[in-house]
Scaffold this motif. Structure first.
Motif, PDB file in Angstrom:
ATOM      1  N   ASP A 211       0.851  -1.266   0.064  1.00 14.79           N
ATOM      2  CA  ASP A 211       0.016   0.006  -0.076  1.00 14.79           C
ATOM      3  C   ASP A 211       0.956   1.117  -0.139  1.00 14.79           C
ATOM      4  O   ASP A 211       0.633   2.222  -0.594  1.00 14.79           O
ATOM      5  CB  ASP A 211      -0.835  -0.107   1.315  1.00 14.79           C
ATOM      6  N   SER A 212       2.053   1.138   0.659  1.00  7.34           N
ATOM      7  CA  SER A 212       2.661   2.458   0.914  1.00  7.34           C
ATOM      8  C   SER A 212       3.798   2.737  -0.721  1.00  7.34           C
ATOM      9  O   SER A 212       3.847   3.804  -0.755  1.00  7.34           O
ATOM     10  CB  SER A 212       3.800   2.226   1.841  1.00  7.34           C
ATOM     11  N   TRP A 213       3.673   1.543  -1.083  1.00 10.29           N
ATOM     12  CA  TRP A 213       4.662   1.574  -2.561  1.00 10.29           C
ATOM     13  C   TRP A 213       3.707   2.066  -3.737  1.00 10.29           C
ATOM     14  O   TRP A 213       3.844   2.416  -4.836  1.00 10.29           O
ATOM     15  CB  TRP A 213       5.291   0.525  -2.954  1.00 10.29           C
ATOM     16  N   GLY A 214       1.962   1.849  -3.543  1.00 13.90           N
ATOM     17  CA  GLY A 214       1.250   1.907  -4.566  1.00 13.90           C
ATOM     18  C   GLY A 214       1.261   0.282  -5.439  1.00 13.90           C
ATOM     19  O   GLY A 214       0.918   0.548  -6.499  1.00 13.90           O
ATOM     20  N   TRP A 215       1.483  -0.808  -4.900  1.00 14.75           N
ATOM     21  CA  TRP A 215       1.542  -1.831  -5.397  1.00 14.75           C
ATOM     22  C   TRP A 215       0.316  -2.848  -5.113  1.00 14.75           C
ATOM     23  O   TRP A 215      -0.207  -2.479  -4.038  1.00 14.75           O
ATOM     24  CB  TRP A 215       2.925  -2.740  -5.149  1.00 14.75           C
ATOM     25  N   GLU A 216       0.063  -3.806  -5.775  1.00 16.09           N
ATOM     26  CA  GLU A 216      -0.809  -4.872  -5.624  1.00 16.09           C
ATOM     27  C   GLU A 216      -0.174  -5.964  -4.632  1.00 16.09           C
ATOM     28  O   GLU A 216       1.146  -6.062  -4.628  1.00 16.09           O
ATOM     29  CB  GLU A 216      -1.357  -5.655  -6.771  1.00 16.09           C
ATOM     30  N   CYS A 217      -1.267  -6.334  -3.601  1.00 13.71           N
ATOM     31  CA  CYS A 217      -0.662  -7.462  -2.814  1.00 13.71           C
ATOM     32  C   CYS A 217      -1.732  -8.582  -2.645  1.00 13.71           C
ATOM     33  O   CYS A 217      -2.607  -8.553  -2.634  1.00 13.71           O
ATOM     34  CB  CYS A 217      -0.355  -6.785  -1.408  1.00 13.71           C
ATOM     35  N   HIS A 218      -1.300  -9.655  -2.990  1.00 15.08           N
ATOM     36  CA  HIS A 218      -1.871 -10.998  -2.921  1.00 15.08           C
ATOM     37  C   HIS A 218      -1.426 -11.833  -2.007  1.00 15.08           C
ATOM     38  O   HIS A 218      -0.273 -12.082  -1.999  1.00 15.08           O
ATOM     39  CB  HIS A 218      -2.138 -11.728  -4.397  1.00 15.08           C
ATOM     40  N   ILE A 219      -2.313 -12.431  -1.348  1.00 15.41           N
ATOM     41  CA  ILE A 219      -1.918 -13.772  -0.250  1.00 15.41           C
ATOM     42  C   ILE A 219      -2.457 -15.027  -0.723  1.00 15.41           C
ATOM     43  O   ILE A 219      -3.560 -15.329  -0.080  1.00 15.41           O
ATOM     44  CB  ILE A 219      -2.051 -13.408   1.193  1.00 15.41           C
ATOM     45  N   PRO A 220      -1.902 -15.698  -1.881  1.00 11.85           N
ATOM     46  CA  PRO A 220      -2.421 -16.826  -2.498  1.00 11.85           C
ATOM     47  C   PRO A 220      -2.465 -18.253  -1.744  1.00 11.85           C
ATOM     48  O   PRO A 220      -3.244 -19.035  -1.830  1.00 11.85           O
ATOM     49  CB  PRO A 220      -1.798 -16.900  -3.760  1.00 11.85           C
ATOM     50  N   ALA A 221      -1.430 -18.327  -0.597  1.00  9.51           N
ATOM     51  CA  ALA A 221      -1.404 -19.600   0.178  1.00  9.51           C
ATOM     52  C   ALA A 221      -0.702 -18.903   1.522  1.00  9.51           C
ATOM     53  O   ALA A 221      -0.325 -17.907   1.441  1.00  9.51           O
ATOM     54  CB  ALA A 221      -0.428 -20.392  -0.554  1.00  9.51           C
ATOM     55  N   ARG A 222      -0.787 -19.949   2.335  1.00  8.77           N
ATOM     56  CA  ARG A 222      -0.133 -19.739   3.784  1.00  8.77           C
ATOM     57  C   ARG A 222       1.308 -19.474   3.690  1.00  8.77           C
ATOM     58  O   ARG A 222       2.039 -20.192   2.898  1.00  8.77           O
ATOM     59  CB  ARG A 222      -0.478 -20.738   4.722  1.00  8.77           C
ATOM     60  N   ASP A 223       1.820 -18.266   4.262  1.00 10.29           N
ATOM     61  CA  ASP A 223       3.224 -17.919   3.999  1.00 10.29           C
ATOM     62  C   ASP A 223       3.590 -17.231   2.943  1.00 10.29           C
ATOM     63  O   ASP A 223       4.800 -17.348   2.661  1.00 10.29           O
ATOM     64  CB  ASP A 223       4.199 -18.846   4.704  1.00 10.29           C
ATOM     65  N   VAL A 224       2.905 -17.097   1.956  1.00 11.23           N
ATOM     66  CA  VAL A 224       3.212 -16.398   0.763  1.00 11.23           C
ATOM     67  C   VAL A 224       2.525 -15.277   0.286  1.00 11.23           C
ATOM     68  O   VAL A 224       1.359 -15.001   0.642  1.00 11.23           O
ATOM     69  CB  VAL A 224       2.856 -17.699  -0.467  1.00 11.23           C
ATOM     70  N   ALA A 225       3.457 -14.167   0.031  1.00 11.54           N
ATOM     71  CA  ALA A 225       2.773 -12.909  -0.405  1.00 11.54           C
ATOM     72  C   ALA A 225       3.493 -12.681  -1.956  1.00 11.54           C
ATOM     73  O   ALA A 225       4.562 -12.852  -2.260  1.00 11.54           O
ATOM     74  CB  ALA A 225       3.451 -11.899   0.537  1.00 11.54           C
ATOM     75  N   LEU A 226       2.459 -12.181  -2.646  1.00 12.68           N
ATOM     76  CA  LEU A 226       2.745 -11.908  -4.108  1.00 12.68           C
ATOM     77  C   LEU A 226       2.609 -10.341  -4.247  1.00 12.68           C
ATOM     78  O   LEU A 226       1.408  -9.952  -4.281  1.00 12.68           O
ATOM     79  CB  LEU A 226       2.129 -12.507  -5.246  1.00 12.68           C
ATOM     80  N   LEU A 227       3.545  -9.680  -4.595  1.00 12.27           N
ATOM     81  CA  LEU A 227       3.506  -8.292  -4.563  1.00 12.27           C
ATOM     82  C   LEU A 227       3.840  -7.673  -6.139  1.00 12.27           C
ATOM     83  O   LEU A 227       4.862  -8.062  -6.566  1.00 12.27           O
ATOM     84  CB  LEU A 227       4.397  -7.559  -3.836  1.00 12.27           C
ATOM     85  N   ARG A 228       2.841  -6.907  -6.673  1.00 11.00           N
ATOM     86  CA  ARG A 228       3.029  -6.642  -8.033  1.00 11.00           C
ATOM     87  C   ARG A 228       3.361  -5.033  -8.234  1.00 11.00           C
ATOM     88  O   ARG A 228       2.573  -4.226  -7.840  1.00 11.00           O
ATOM     89  CB  ARG A 228       1.750  -6.965  -9.169  1.00 11.00           C
ATOM     90  N   LYS A 229       4.545  -4.829  -9.025  1.00  6.64           N
ATOM     91  CA  LYS A 229       4.666  -3.368  -9.292  1.00  6.64           C
ATOM     92  C   LYS A 229       3.719  -3.025 -10.244  1.00  6.64           C
ATOM     93  O   LYS A 229       3.452  -3.627 -11.455  1.00  6.64           O
ATOM     94  CB  LYS A 229       6.212  -3.426  -9.886  1.00  6.64           C
ATOM     95  N   PRO A 230       3.043  -1.749 -10.129  1.00  6.75           N
ATOM     96  CA  PRO A 230       2.314  -1.049 -11.135  1.00  6.75           C
ATOM     97  C   PRO A 230       2.935  -1.110 -12.568  1.00  6.75           C
ATOM     98  O   PRO A 230       4.099  -0.900 -12.735  1.00  6.75           O
ATOM     99  CB  PRO A 230       1.977   0.365 -10.701  1.00  6.75           C
ATOM    100  N   VAL A 231       1.971  -1.255 -13.735  1.00  4.50           N
ATOM    101  CA  VAL A 231       2.442  -1.363 -14.891  1.00  4.50           C
ATOM    102  C   VAL A 231       2.914   0.212 -15.440  1.00  4.50           C
ATOM    103  O   VAL A 231       3.948   0.500 -15.819  1.00  4.50           O
ATOM    104  CB  VAL A 231       1.373  -1.697 -15.973  1.00  4.50           C
ATOM    105  N   ASN A 232       2.117   1.083 -14.681  1.00  3.31           N
ATOM    106  CA  ASN A 232       2.307   2.564 -15.127  1.00  3.31           C
ATOM    107  C   ASN A 232       2.246   3.254 -13.768  1.00  3.31           C
ATOM    108  O   ASN A 232       1.311   3.802 -13.273  1.00  3.31           O
ATOM    109  CB  ASN A 232       1.162   3.103 -16.044  1.00  3.31           C
ATOM    110  N   PRO A 233       3.593   3.093 -13.134  1.00  2.00           N
ATOM    111  CA  PRO A 233       3.617   3.726 -11.892  1.00  2.00           C
ATOM    112  C   PRO A 233       3.278   5.307 -11.790  1.00  2.00           C
ATOM    113  O   PRO A 233       3.411   6.058 -12.803  1.00  2.00           O
ATOM    114  CB  PRO A 233       4.961   3.696 -11.482  1.00  2.00           C
ATOM    115  N   ILE A 234       2.556   5.613 -10.754  1.00  2.00           N
ATOM    116  CA  ILE A 234       2.251   7.011 -10.737  1.00  2.00           C
ATOM    117  C   ILE A 234       3.255   7.950 -10.056  1.00  2.00           C
ATOM    118  O   ILE A 234       3.666   7.833  -9.027  1.00  2.00           O
ATOM    119  CB  ILE A 234       0.900   7.362  -9.851  1.00  2.00           C
TER     120      ILE A 234
END
Length: 238
Positions: A211-234
């Protein structure tokens, strides 16, 4: 956390933490969390990360000696099954083209890289002890994986700065680390008992960072985090 033999609350920040900044998010006003035996832990009220007092970390050579004891073979089916908790949801998010990735902190047996290569993707390796070629840090990637690595970082905010710069727009930072849950279980938690583990994260930690970076965050499984960098950063104003 229960009082008594397993752990006790601490009351003030030790003088060697005079800057009072979180080593994960760099926010100020970290708080004492708990003392377990001779080990003192602090917590950030912003990102909720918990970390061992830096002065109490293992000496560097002892830490490296313990890393050399790791025996994770790339062909071990149980190890591959463990890593699939991260690999499967990340692979499911790729488009049809070949992706270029970096296994950061891959250890002596880079099984995760083998899984992604078998799926048709290119993967470079970096580990300061086992694969120390820093030339792989001179380019950018579609994805970066860090499995059982973040808990070892002495300076996670600096590492996160590096990883964010190494990702291309739209790229994924995939992290596997055992998330801290109930405070009352912390003193007896197996993950805390490994002396090379010095920082502990919650799901909320990764959500806060994203949230502080303006990225997506997904928790698809226990103990796993997937963070996605924006395609067009603001771009920030000004």
């Amino acid at each position: 956390m229960a009082h008594g033999q397993t752990g006790r609350r601490t009351g003030k920040i030790p003088s060697m933490m005079a800057d009072n900044l979180c080593p994960v998010c760099r926010e100020p006003d970290i708080k004492p969390f708990v003392t377990v035996g001779a080990s003192e832990y602090l917590r950030c009220p912003s990102c909720r990360a918990v970390f061992l007092l830096p002065a109490q970390r293992l000496p560097l050579e002892e830490e490296r000696r313990r890393y050399r004891l790791h025996r994770n073979h790339p062909d071990d089916p149980d190890y591959r099954r463990f890593l699939s908790r991260l690999a499967a949801p990340l692979l499911a998010r790729f488009n049809d083209r070949e992706q270029e990735g970096l296994d950061y902190g891959c250890g002596p047996g880079p099984a995760l890289a083998a899984i992604f290569r078998e799926a048709g993707h290119r993967v470079c390796l970096y580990d300061p002890q086992f694969y120390p070629d820093k030339s792989v840090l001179d380019t950018t990637y579609d994805f970066i994986t860090c499995t059982e690595v973040f808990e070892h970082f002495h300076h996670p905010a600096d590492e996160l700065d590096r990883l964010r710069c190494l990702l291309r727009p739209g790229g994924w930072l995939a992290v596997m680390t055992c998330f801290q849950t109930e405070d009352a279980a912390f003193a007896e938690w197996h993950y805390r008992r490994d002396p090379t583990h010095v920082v502990f994260y919650r799901e909320d930690t990764f959500r806060y960072l994203a949230d502080s970076w303006g990225w997506e965050c997904h928790i698809p499984a226990r103990d796993v985090a997937l963070l996605r960098k924006p395609v067009n950063p603001i771009s920030p104003p000004g």
